[in-house]
Design a protein around this motif. Structure first.
Motif, PDB file in Angstrom:
ATOM      1  N   PHE A  37       0.829  -1.205   0.000  1.00  0.00           N
ATOM      2  CA  PHE A  37       0.000   0.000   0.000  1.00  0.00           C
ATOM      3  C   PHE A  37       0.864   1.256   0.000  1.00  0.00           C
ATOM      4  O   PHE A  37       0.602   2.205  -0.742  1.00  0.00           O
ATOM      5  N   GLU A  38       1.907   1.255   0.808  1.00  0.00           N
ATOM      6  CA  GLU A  38       2.815   2.402   0.845  1.00  0.00           C
ATOM      7  C   GLU A  38       3.461   2.627  -0.522  1.00  0.00           C
ATOM      8  O   GLU A  38       3.610   3.767  -0.974  1.00  0.00           O
ATOM      9  N   ASP A  39       3.822   1.549  -1.206  1.00  0.00           N
ATOM     10  CA  ASP A  39       4.406   1.684  -2.538  1.00  0.00           C
ATOM     11  C   ASP A  39       3.381   2.275  -3.513  1.00  0.00           C
ATOM     12  O   ASP A  39       3.730   3.130  -4.329  1.00  0.00           O
ATOM     13  N   VAL A  40       2.130   1.833  -3.426  1.00  0.00           N
ATOM     14  CA  VAL A  40       1.081   2.372  -4.297  1.00  0.00           C
ATOM     15  C   VAL A  40       0.894   3.859  -4.028  1.00  0.00           C
ATOM     16  O   VAL A  40       0.716   4.649  -4.963  1.00  0.00           O
ATOM     17  N   LEU A  41       0.964   4.253  -2.756  1.00  0.00           N
ATOM     18  CA  LEU A  41       0.835   5.682  -2.429  1.00  0.00           C
ATOM     19  C   LEU A  41       1.972   6.491  -3.031  1.00  0.00           C
ATOM     20  O   LEU A  41       1.766   7.602  -3.522  1.00  0.00           O
ATOM     21  N   ARG A  42       3.177   5.943  -2.979  1.00  0.00           N
ATOM     22  CA  ARG A  42       4.349   6.662  -3.501  1.00  0.00           C
ATOM     23  C   ARG A  42       4.425   6.631  -5.022  1.00  0.00           C
ATOM     24  O   ARG A  42       5.023   7.524  -5.628  1.00  0.00           O
ATOM     25  N   HIS A  43       3.848   5.594  -5.620  1.00  0.00           N
ATOM     26  CA  HIS A  43       3.947   5.417  -7.074  1.00  0.00           C
ATOM     27  C   HIS A  43       2.572   5.073  -7.659  1.00  0.00           C
ATOM     28  O   HIS A  43       2.351   3.950  -8.127  1.00  0.00           O
TER      29      HIS A  43
END
Length: 138
Positions: A37-43
């Motif tokens: 989820f954090e990766d989706v938020l960043r990218h």
């Protein structure tokens, strides 16, 4: 400070940030889902393969995490306009609003609860602000 102590500090800061953010609705994300989820938020708009490459998780884990988060309304997936075989993943507006609400909460009360003494808590917050200024770039 050595690497082990830095990791321990990092874990403690994550615990404090979660305490400051408060409870979330629904079941909590697993650590793996949280990383995805954090990766989706960043990218935003990444493919599962791109998320896999950045997180280091196997593709099946990323796909399963995305599917579970889709069921919970946290992310949405849409076909890639350039290649219909690929899917692009983004956070939903509902998830983004929740992230922004929680991210803006002050940490003072959580730090005060952790250290007990109000003066020490104020010093900890000041040191955290200094670390942020030194380590976090725009």
């Amino acid at each position: 400070m050595n690497v082990a102590r830095m990791r321990r500090l990092g874990r403690r800061l994550v615990e404090l940030s979660k305490a400051a953010a408060g409870e979330t609705k629904g079941p909590p994300l697993t650590p793996g889902e949280e990383a995805v989820f954090e990766d989706v938020l960043r990218h935003p708009g990444s493919t599962v393969g791109e998320i896999q490459a950045r997180t280091g998780f196997v593709q099946s884990h990323v796909s399963a995490s995305v599917a579970r988060m889709r069921e919970r309304g946290l992310v949405q997936a849409a076909p890639d306009p350039g290649d219909g075989r690929r899917t692009r993943v983004t956070a939903t507006d509902l998830a983004m609003n929740a992230v922004h609400r929680r991210a803006g909460r002050p940490v003072d009360d959580a730090v005060r609860a952790a250290v007990g003494d109000p003066e020490r808590a104020a010093r900890v917050v000041a040191l955290l602000e200094e670390l942020e200024a030194l380590l976090i770039t725009a």
